[in-house]
Scaffold this motif. Structure first.
Motif, PDB file in Angstrom:
ATOM      1  N   LEU A  82       0.827  -1.209   0.000  1.00 49.86           N
ATOM      2  CA  LEU A  82       0.000   0.000   0.000  1.00 49.86           C
ATOM      3  C   LEU A  82       0.861   1.258   0.000  1.00 49.86           C
ATOM      4  CD1 LEU A  82      -2.753  -1.100   2.547  1.00 49.86           C
ATOM      5  CD2 LEU A  82      -2.954  -0.982   0.060  1.00 49.86           C
ATOM      6  N   ARG A  83       1.952   1.235   0.756  1.00 47.41           N
ATOM      7  CA  ARG A  83       2.854   2.398   0.767  1.00 47.41           C
ATOM      8  C   ARG A  83       3.510   2.588  -0.592  1.00 47.41           C
ATOM      9  NH1 ARG A  83       7.174   2.893   3.328  1.00 47.41           N
ATOM     10  NH2 ARG A  83       7.657   0.699   3.762  1.00 47.41           N
ATOM     11  N   PHE A  84       3.830   1.478  -1.272  1.00 48.21           N
ATOM     12  CA  PHE A  84       4.392   1.571  -2.621  1.00 48.21           C
ATOM     13  C   PHE A  84       3.412   2.262  -3.558  1.00 48.21           C
ATOM     14  CE2 PHE A  84       4.058  -0.595  -6.783  1.00 48.21           C
ATOM     15  CZ  PHE A  84       5.177  -0.047  -7.402  1.00 48.21           C
ATOM     16  N   LEU A  85       2.152   1.862  -3.518  1.00 52.41           N
ATOM     17  CA  LEU A  85       1.150   2.485  -4.390  1.00 52.41           C
ATOM     18  C   LEU A  85       1.013   3.968  -4.077  1.00 52.41           C
ATOM     19  CD1 LEU A  85      -1.557  -0.329  -4.315  1.00 52.41           C
ATOM     20  CD2 LEU A  85      -0.031   0.221  -6.226  1.00 52.41           C
ATOM     21  N   ASP A  86       1.008   4.311  -2.792  1.00 50.22           N
ATOM     22  CA  ASP A  86       0.967   5.733  -2.408  1.00 50.22           C
ATOM     23  C   ASP A  86       2.149   6.491  -3.007  1.00 50.22           C
ATOM     24  OD1 ASP A  86      -1.291   5.309  -0.871  1.00 50.22           O
ATOM     25  OD2 ASP A  86      -0.210   5.229   1.042  1.00 50.22           O
ATOM     26  N   ALA A  87       3.338   5.923  -2.868  1.00 48.47           N
ATOM     27  CA  ALA A  87       4.553   6.610  -3.313  1.00 48.47           C
ATOM     28  C   ALA A  87       4.539   6.853  -4.808  1.00 48.47           C
ATOM     29  CB  ALA A  87       5.785   5.786  -2.917  1.00 48.47           C
ATOM     30  N   VAL A  88       4.159   5.839  -5.570  1.00 53.42           N
ATOM     31  CA  VAL A  88       4.158   5.970  -7.026  1.00 53.42           C
ATOM     32  C   VAL A  88       3.088   6.967  -7.476  1.00 53.42           C
ATOM     33  CG1 VAL A  88       3.790   4.724  -9.180  1.00 53.42           C
ATOM     34  CG2 VAL A  88       5.136   3.687  -7.377  1.00 53.42           C
ATOM     35  N   ALA A  89       1.925   6.937  -6.824  1.00 54.29           N
ATOM     36  CA  ALA A  89       0.859   7.858  -7.203  1.00 54.29           C
ATOM     37  C   ALA A  89       1.224   9.307  -6.893  1.00 54.29           C
ATOM     38  CB  ALA A  89      -0.430   7.477  -6.485  1.00 54.29           C
ATOM     39  N   ARG A  90       1.935   9.526  -5.797  1.00 53.94           N
ATOM     40  CA  ARG A  90       2.228  10.894  -5.362  1.00 53.94           C
ATOM     41  C   ARG A  90       3.461  11.489  -6.023  1.00 53.94           C
ATOM     42  NH1 ARG A  90       1.401   9.719   1.139  1.00 53.94           N
ATOM     43  NH2 ARG A  90      -0.870   9.419   1.062  1.00 53.94           N
ATOM     44  N   SER A  91       4.213  10.668  -6.754  1.00 55.69           N
ATOM     45  CA  SER A  91       5.493  11.129  -7.301  1.00 55.69           C
ATOM     46  C   SER A  91       5.431  11.406  -8.797  1.00 55.69           C
ATOM     47  CB  SER A  91       6.579  10.085  -7.013  1.00 55.69           C
ATOM     48  OG  SER A  91       6.697   9.857  -5.635  1.00 55.69           O
ATOM     49  N   GLY A  92       4.244  11.603  -9.318  1.00 58.97           N
ATOM     50  CA  GLY A  92       4.094  11.918 -10.736  1.00 58.97           C
ATOM     51  C   GLY A  92       2.736  12.524 -10.989  1.00 58.97           C
ATOM     52  N   PRO A  93       2.506  12.994 -12.195  1.00 54.92           N
ATOM     53  CA  PRO A  93       1.214  13.606 -12.512  1.00 54.92           C
ATOM     54  C   PRO A  93       0.093  12.579 -12.529  1.00 54.92           C
ATOM     55  CG  PRO A  93       2.521  13.337 -14.499  1.00 54.92           C
ATOM     56  CD  PRO A  93       3.423  12.976 -13.349  1.00 54.92           C
ATOM     57  N   ARG A  94      -1.116  13.044 -12.376  1.00 55.85           N
ATOM     58  CA  ARG A  94      -2.285  12.167 -12.474  1.00 55.85           C
ATOM     59  C   ARG A  94      -2.669  12.032 -13.946  1.00 55.85           C
ATOM     60  NH1 ARG A  94      -5.690  14.047  -7.056  1.00 55.85           N
ATOM     61  NH2 ARG A  94      -4.255  13.024  -5.590  1.00 55.85           N
ATOM     62  N   ASP A  95      -1.819  11.273 -14.644  1.00 55.01           N
ATOM     63  CA  ASP A  95      -1.945  11.101 -16.082  1.00 55.01           C
ATOM     64  C   ASP A  95      -2.512   9.721 -16.394  1.00 55.01           C
ATOM     65  OD1 ASP A  95       0.152   9.549 -15.264  1.00 55.01           O
ATOM     66  OD2 ASP A  95       1.680  10.568 -16.452  1.00 55.01           O
ATOM     67  N   ALA A  96      -2.333   9.259 -17.642  1.00 50.34           N
ATOM     68  CA  ALA A  96      -2.855   7.949 -18.034  1.00 50.34           C
ATOM     69  C   ALA A  96      -2.204   6.831 -17.224  1.00 50.34           C
ATOM     70  CB  ALA A  96      -2.633   7.728 -19.532  1.00 50.34           C
ATOM     71  N   PHE A  97      -0.924   6.971 -16.892  1.00 52.09           N
ATOM     72  CA  PHE A  97      -0.248   5.991 -16.034  1.00 52.09           C
ATOM     73  C   PHE A  97      -0.954   5.912 -14.681  1.00 52.09           C
ATOM     74  CE2 PHE A  97       2.694   5.161 -12.569  1.00 52.09           C
ATOM     75  CZ  PHE A  97       3.397   4.046 -12.988  1.00 52.09           C
ATOM     76  N   TYR A  98      -1.240   7.050 -14.096  1.00 51.87           N
ATOM     77  CA  TYR A  98      -1.931   7.081 -12.806  1.00 51.87           C
ATOM     78  C   TYR A  98      -3.307   6.433 -12.901  1.00 51.87           C
ATOM     79  CZ  TYR A  98      -4.759   9.014  -9.031  1.00 51.87           C
ATOM     80  OH  TYR A  98      -5.628   9.149  -7.975  1.00 51.87           O
ATOM     81  N   VAL A  99      -4.035   6.701 -13.984  1.00 47.78           N
ATOM     82  CA  VAL A  99      -5.382   6.149 -14.122  1.00 47.78           C
ATOM     83  C   VAL A  99      -5.337   4.627 -14.189  1.00 47.78           C
ATOM     84  CG1 VAL A  99      -7.402   6.018 -15.639  1.00 47.78           C
ATOM     85  CG2 VAL A  99      -6.340   8.232 -15.162  1.00 47.78           C
ATOM     86  N   ARG A 100      -4.374   4.065 -14.936  1.00 47.89           N
ATOM     87  CA  ARG A 100      -4.367   2.603 -15.051  1.00 47.89           C
ATOM     88  C   ARG A 100      -3.823   1.920 -13.793  1.00 47.89           C
ATOM     89  NH1 ARG A 100      -0.822   4.053 -19.106  1.00 47.89           N
ATOM     90  NH2 ARG A 100       1.388   3.659 -18.765  1.00 47.89           N
ATOM     91  N   MET A 101      -3.030   2.621 -12.996  1.00 47.14           N
ATOM     92  CA  MET A 101      -2.596   2.011 -11.736  1.00 47.14           C
ATOM     93  C   MET A 101      -3.675   2.120 -10.669  1.00 47.14           C
ATOM     94  SD  MET A 101       0.022   4.616  -9.730  1.00 47.14           S
ATOM     95  CE  MET A 101      -0.223   3.703  -8.216  1.00 47.14           C
ATOM     96  N   THR A 102      -4.688   2.965 -10.927  1.00 47.42           N
ATOM     97  CA  THR A 102      -5.692   3.275  -9.921  1.00 47.42           C
ATOM     98  C   THR A 102      -7.047   2.627 -10.190  1.00 47.42           C
ATOM     99  OG1 THR A 102      -4.621   5.433  -9.613  1.00 47.42           O
ATOM    100  CG2 THR A 102      -6.845   5.197  -8.746  1.00 47.42           C
ATOM    101  N   HIS A 103      -7.466   2.601 -11.452  1.00 46.14           N
ATOM    102  CA  HIS A 103      -8.832   2.184 -11.784  1.00 46.14           C
ATOM    103  C   HIS A 103      -8.829   0.878 -12.567  1.00 46.14           C
ATOM    104  CE1 HIS A 103     -12.990   2.329 -13.079  1.00 46.14           C
ATOM    105  NE2 HIS A 103     -13.181   3.390 -12.305  1.00 46.14           N
ATOM    106  N   TRP A 104      -9.596  -0.084 -12.091  1.00 42.88           N
ATOM    107  CA  TRP A 104      -9.599  -1.433 -12.672  1.00 42.88           C
ATOM    108  C   TRP A 104     -10.093  -1.464 -14.117  1.00 42.88           C
ATOM    109  CZ3 TRP A 104     -14.206  -3.441 -14.450  1.00 42.88           C
ATOM    110  CH2 TRP A 104     -15.371  -2.780 -14.036  1.00 42.88           C
ATOM    111  N   ALA A 105     -10.879  -0.458 -14.551  1.00 43.14           N
ATOM    112  CA  ALA A 105     -11.457  -0.481 -15.894  1.00 43.14           C
ATOM    113  C   ALA A 105     -10.638   0.276 -16.919  1.00 43.14           C
ATOM    114  CB  ALA A 105     -12.886   0.087 -15.858  1.00 43.14           C
TER     115      ALA A 105
END
Length: 279
Positions: A82-105
């Motif tokens: 969970l801390r890894f996911l937090d770190a990766v999400a917070r260390s870059g823009p909320r772009d397409a990479f962020y969307v696919r690491m976050t949303h199952w669809a």
């Protein structure tokens, strides 16, 4: 973290008193994880390849194995995952990479699983007792470079402020407007002035308004900001604007600009072209 039967080339990773032979493609990421004090369990750079021998005794797994070709995974203790996911999400823009690491669809969505395990699987003399022990993060291997970049930013303390996200790829409607007031205020000044023509007060006003734009920009904001480049570096303000435009989630200059186009717009196109070539 080594597999019982090694399928992929490996190299030794050593951080402090921890060391292991890790799949070659994953080794830089595991090294960065350890430097950031994330505990890892097992990993593989291609889950479809590593378990191909399963099909001899488990033919029903053929569909699963085919779907996992080109996908890497790292197993963590749950809290570390969970801390890894937090770190990766917070260390870059909320772009397409962020969307696919976050949303199952999302297209190429990450597969993140926490599965209960019965301790009786490992000692059949014991009563069944299920526990949550492991979080697996499975992702396209093509995401490895971005994961490594973000872990580097996390290690350096370079976190990105929250910003609007384009969720249209998962069926959410695009917001009617994703342009903030501070972006409009900067755009209203017009293109950056040339260094040999700008007055001190004018430059200071451009700088003030540009620095009020914090965090990542939306695609709509990037489309406006890309028209604000001037003819030169404008004492470094052009580079600040350039990097700001690049934080947009999906907006890219993906078609070669026409002859005579602004040099900064051409550079945005070249950066996108090179990124695609090396993806």
């Amino acid at each position: 973290m080594t597999e019982a039967i090694q399928v992929h080339p490996v190299r030794e990773v050593r951080v402090g008193d921890r060391s292991a032979h890790i799949d070659e493609m994953l080794a830089p990421v595991v090294e960065a994880l350890w430097r950031n004090e994330f505990e890892t369990l097992t990993s593989c750079q291609d889950a479809g390849e590593s378990n191909a021998d399963w099909l001899d005794v488990l033919p029903h797994m053929a569909t699963y194995m085919e779907a996992r070709k080109g996908w890497a995974f790292v197993d963590f203790p749950i809290e570390d995952g969970l801390r890894f996911l937090d770190a990766v999400a917070r260390s870059g823009p909320r772009d397409a990479f962020y969307v696919r690491m976050t949303h199952w669809a999302a297209p190429d969505a990450w597969d993140v699983n926490v599965k209960p395990m019965d301790i009786a699987m490992f000692d059949e003399t014991r009563e069944s007792r299920f526990q949550l022990r492991l979080l697996q993060v499975c992702f396209p291997a093509s995401d490895l470079p971005e994961i490594l970049r973000r872990l580097g930013r996390f290690e350096a303390g370079e976190l990105v402020a929250p910003a609007p996200t384009d969720w249209t790829t998962v069926g959410r409607p695009r917001p009617s407007s994703t342009v903030r007031a501070e972006v409009r205020a900067f755009v209203d000044l017009g293109p950056l002035p040339a260094e040999d023509a700008a007055g001190q007060e004018e430059l200071e006003e451009y700088e003030r308004r540009l620095h009020r734009i914090t965090g990542s920009v939306s695609d709509d904001e990037a489309r406006l900001l890309v028209d604000c480049f001037g003819v030169d570096n404008c004492y470094g303000l052009a580079w600040t604007l350039f990097h700001l435009v690049e934080t947009a989630p999906t907006f890219r200059i993906d078609v070669e600009p026409p002859a005579g186009a602004n040099d900064w717009v051409v550079l945005l196109w070249r950066r996108h072209r090179n990124a695609v070539r090396h993806a």
